[in-house]
Design a protein around this motif. Structure first.
Motif, PDB file in Angstrom:
ATOM      1  N   UNK A 142      81.463   7.867  -0.877  1.00  0.00           N
ATOM      2  CA  UNK A 142      81.534   9.361  -0.600  1.00  0.00           C
ATOM      3  C   UNK A 142      80.117   9.967  -0.071  1.00  0.00           C
ATOM      4  N   UNK A 143      80.264  10.562   0.884  1.00  0.00           N
ATOM      5  CA  UNK A 143      79.105  11.102   1.493  1.00  0.00           C
ATOM      6  C   UNK A 143      78.824  12.431   1.463  1.00  0.00           C
ATOM      7  N   UNK A 144      79.955  13.273   1.180  1.00  0.00           N
ATOM      8  CA  UNK A 144      80.177  14.705   0.970  1.00  0.00           C
ATOM      9  C   UNK A 144      80.798  15.125  -0.177  1.00  0.00           C
ATOM     10  N   UNK A 145      80.215  15.469  -1.257  1.00  0.00           N
ATOM     11  CA  UNK A 145      80.378  15.772  -2.419  1.00  0.00           C
ATOM     12  C   UNK A 145      80.379  17.209  -2.798  1.00  0.00           C
ATOM     13  N   UNK A 184      75.137  12.695   2.024  1.00  0.00           N
ATOM     14  CA  UNK A 184      74.680  13.562   3.198  1.00  0.00           C
ATOM     15  C   UNK A 184      74.778  15.123   2.911  1.00  0.00           C
ATOM     16  N   UNK A 185      75.620  15.468   2.135  1.00  0.00           N
ATOM     17  CA  UNK A 185      75.749  16.863   1.749  1.00  0.00           C
ATOM     18  C   UNK A 185      76.362  16.880  -0.011  1.00  0.00           C
ATOM     19  N   UNK A 186      75.981  17.952  -0.696  1.00  0.00           N
ATOM     20  CA  UNK A 186      76.273  18.205  -1.795  1.00  0.00           C
ATOM     21  C   UNK A 186      76.353  19.560  -2.226  1.00  0.00           C
ATOM     22  N   UNK A 187      77.378  19.993  -2.868  1.00  0.00           N
ATOM     23  CA  UNK A 187      77.633  21.334  -3.296  1.00  0.00           C
ATOM     24  C   UNK A 187      77.962  21.155  -4.901  1.00  0.00           C
ATOM     25  N   UNK A 198      68.236  13.543 -11.270  1.00  0.00           N
ATOM     26  CA  UNK A 198      69.583  13.138 -10.435  1.00  0.00           C
ATOM     27  C   UNK A 198      69.243  13.076  -8.876  1.00  0.00           C
ATOM     28  N   UNK A 199      68.383  13.972  -8.491  1.00  0.00           N
ATOM     29  CA  UNK A 199      68.227  13.849  -7.112  1.00  0.00           C
ATOM     30  C   UNK A 199      67.041  12.770  -6.549  1.00  0.00           C
ATOM     31  N   UNK A 200      66.598  11.952  -7.359  1.00  0.00           N
ATOM     32  CA  UNK A 200      65.707  10.907  -6.655  1.00  0.00           C
ATOM     33  C   UNK A 200      66.403  10.032  -5.862  1.00  0.00           C
ATOM     34  N   UNK A 201      65.840   9.657  -4.524  1.00  0.00           N
ATOM     35  CA  UNK A 201      66.365   8.922  -3.717  1.00  0.00           C
ATOM     36  C   UNK A 201      67.206   9.856  -2.846  1.00  0.00           C
ATOM     37  N   UNK A 202      67.019  11.018  -2.675  1.00  0.00           N
ATOM     38  CA  UNK A 202      67.841  11.850  -1.840  1.00  0.00           C
ATOM     39  C   UNK A 202      67.298  12.324  -0.587  1.00  0.00           C
ATOM     40  N   UNK A 203      66.356  11.326  -0.028  1.00  0.00           N
ATOM     41  CA  UNK A 203      65.743  11.599   1.174  1.00  0.00           C
ATOM     42  C   UNK A 203      66.946  11.905   2.350  1.00  0.00           C
ATOM     43  N   UNK A 206      71.331  16.115   3.846  1.00  0.00           N
ATOM     44  CA  UNK A 206      71.069  17.026   4.771  1.00  0.00           C
ATOM     45  C   UNK A 206      71.537  18.330   4.280  1.00  0.00           C
ATOM     46  N   UNK A 207      72.391  18.684   3.521  1.00  0.00           N
ATOM     47  CA  UNK A 207      73.069  19.981   3.012  1.00  0.00           C
ATOM     48  C   UNK A 207      73.013  20.117   1.703  1.00  0.00           C
ATOM     49  N   UNK A 208      72.485  21.202   1.033  1.00  0.00           N
ATOM     50  CA  UNK A 208      72.507  21.166  -0.249  1.00  0.00           C
ATOM     51  C   UNK A 208      72.801  22.760  -0.585  1.00  0.00           C
ATOM     52  N   UNK A 209      73.996  22.908  -1.552  1.00  0.00           N
ATOM     53  CA  UNK A 209      74.464  24.362  -1.717  1.00  0.00           C
ATOM     54  C   UNK A 209      74.575  24.353  -3.258  1.00  0.00           C
ATOM     55  N   UNK A 210      73.615  25.323  -3.855  1.00  0.00           N
ATOM     56  CA  UNK A 210      73.447  25.686  -5.404  1.00  0.00           C
ATOM     57  C   UNK A 210      74.106  26.907  -5.551  1.00  0.00           C
TER      58      UNK A 210
END
Length: 481
Positions: A142-145, A184-187, A198-203, A206-210
């Motif tokens: 999964x790339x978009x979660x 690639x994207x996380x909400x 949990x965000x280690x290695x998230x280079x 591209x998209x982060x929505x909190x």
């Protein structure tokens, strides 16, 4: 023979009209991916061909409310709070099977799964089911979660502070280090985040929505440091922190909505779109973004005003945003130089607001689109005449193409602004006016257009300010998310 022939003809005609069956499996799987998972699986009973199609969908929409939540519980959440009620017992039985069902669905899905969305209950956090689902999703590439914790028992919570405490107490998943790497994207919606691990290695994120996130300053700073590849960052209706410092050379879109902040520092050389919605006025506001093309600044959100009042602050208005930078506008620090679109809420009947708009347009040498939303209730303290004798700046003469006025009432100063734009804007293409009440159209028709291409569109919409603002926000978010 005649009867057999008529049946054959009818069968052939039916087959010719069945356009859906003529579609390839890939197209049918894509259509099924738009359905919630319970409806997607139900399509397997249609025919042998449809039996396995849901397993190849590029997206899974897993909504706990649809899978285990009885209709009566949706209508009466208080009944579900009684542990001895029949509804509560049925709901608990569904919860015990819910996590296993989702795991089975993920395992039975065939091939790669590019996108997935989970809407679950706090129960799944306590049983660590959410972590298991994310691991399975990661195994499925999964790339978009999207993860959302749904609170269906808010009927027993009496005030806003209790809601925040409940969210913080029950929505704290124990995500292991690096679990979001490779996305690639996380909400994330309705969670407490206490560590950036949990965000280690998230280079590559591209998209982060909190949204509706409880997070402290240290964790937020660590997340942004781990996500240096971010191009689109949204922080919405979240709390627990007081500072927002963004140093990211790759960021292109930044959306901040309903936040209480003491300090905002943004250094983003490639930032193109900036959206401020109902922010409590920060003590320090610094923005360096020489590539900025679009600004949206709103302050009409009722929820944002509640946040600001609870902190003893005022909501940041567009006039204050412009006024804050008025002393720093020069060739080196003016981040409006590359601006092509500006969407604000301002009072054209207020002389001070008009003066700021005029000063702003003098500095925007590339502005093509201007959207102004007028307040429902006008402040009567700064009335006066402003636009009738003003000399048009180069922006109005040679750049401005599209003007959008929302909440127009037809007051004299509002007409004077339109007159200033229409009679001096030589490049204007369209002016759209959304009126809150009927106006004198003859006053507009008598004006001489400076632009031969100009068309004026009048619409009558009598809504609340909140509904009008919601339309503007949706247009902005759809355009840039």
């Amino acid at each position: 023979m005649t009867r057999i022939r008529s049946r054959s003809l009818a069968r052939a005609a039916h087959q010719e009209a069945d356009f859906i069956s003529q579609l390839p499996d890939e197209a049918l799987s894509f259509i099924i991916s738009k359905l919630p998972i319970d409806e997607a699986i139900r399509t397997s009973v249609l025919s042998k061909r449809w039996r396995r199609l849901w397993r190849f969908t590029p997206h899974l929409e897993i909504d706990g409310k649809r899978m285990i939540m009885p209709l009566a519980q949706r209508e009466n959440p208080l009944e579900a709070q009684d542990p001895y009620s029949q509804l509560s017992r049925a709901l608990n039985r569904g919860l015990t099977r819910y996590g296993l069902r989702i795991s089975v669905i993920l395992i039975r899905h065939s091939g790669d799964l590019p996108s997935c969305r989970f809407i679950h209950f706090p129960y799944s956090i306590a049983r660590e089911e959410v972590v298991c689902w994310v691991k399975l999703a990661k195994f499925k590439k999964v790339k978009n979660l999207s993860l959302e914790c749904e609170f269906f028992d808010m009927g027993t919570i009496e005030n806003v502070l209790d809601i925040y405490e409940a969210v913080e107490r029950r929505s704290k998943p124990d995500f292991p280090p690096g679990i979001f790497s490779g996305l690639f994207s996380l909400q994330l919606i309705h969670y407490t985040l206490s560590s950036p691990e949990p965000f280690v290695g998230c280079e590559n994120l591209k998209t982060l929505i909190l949204k509706n996130i409880y997070i402290d300053d240290e964790t937020l700073e660590g997340i942004l440091e781990n996500c240096q590849g971010l191009e689109n960052f949204s922080l919405l209706e979240s709390y627990g922190f007081g500072k927002l410092q963004i140093h990211n050379p790759n960021l292109k879109v930044l959306q901040l909505s309903v936040l209480e902040l003491d300090e905002i520092v943004v250094f983003a050389e490639r930032l193109e779109v900036l959206l401020f919605d109902s922010l409590a006025y920060p003590g320090s506001l610094k923005i360096y973004s020489p590539s900025l093309r679009v600004i949206h600044s709103y302050s009409n959100s009722m929820l944002g005003q509640m946040f600001a009042l609870s902190a003893g602050k005022q909501v940041l208005k567009a006039s204050e945003l412009l006024g804050n930078y008025r002393h720093f506008w020069d060739s080196r620090s003016n981040f409006f130089l590359s601006l092509s679109k500006f969407s604000i809420d301002m009072d054209l009947n207020d002389v001070q607001d008009c003066r700021l708009i005029s000063t702003f347009m003098k500095l925007c040498t590339r502005l093509e689109t201007l959207e102004i939303t007028l307040p429902v209730h006008n402040d009567m303290t700064n009335r006066g005449i402003y636009w009738d004798l003003r000399v048009a700046c180069n922006c109005v003469h040679d750049q401005l193409k599209f003007v959008y006025l929302r909440g127009f009432k037809g007051n004299n100063q509002e007409f004077e602004f339109l007159k200033h734009i229409i009679t001096k804007g030589r490049k204007l293409v369209r002016i759209t006016i959304i009126c809150r009440q009927p106006i004198e159209e003859e006053r507009l028709l008598t004006l001489s257009n400076a632009s031969p291409k100009l068309s004026i569109v009048l619409k009558l919409k009598i809504h609340s300010a909140e509904l009008e603002l919601h339309e503007i926000q949706n247009r902005a978010l759809i355009s840039y998310n």
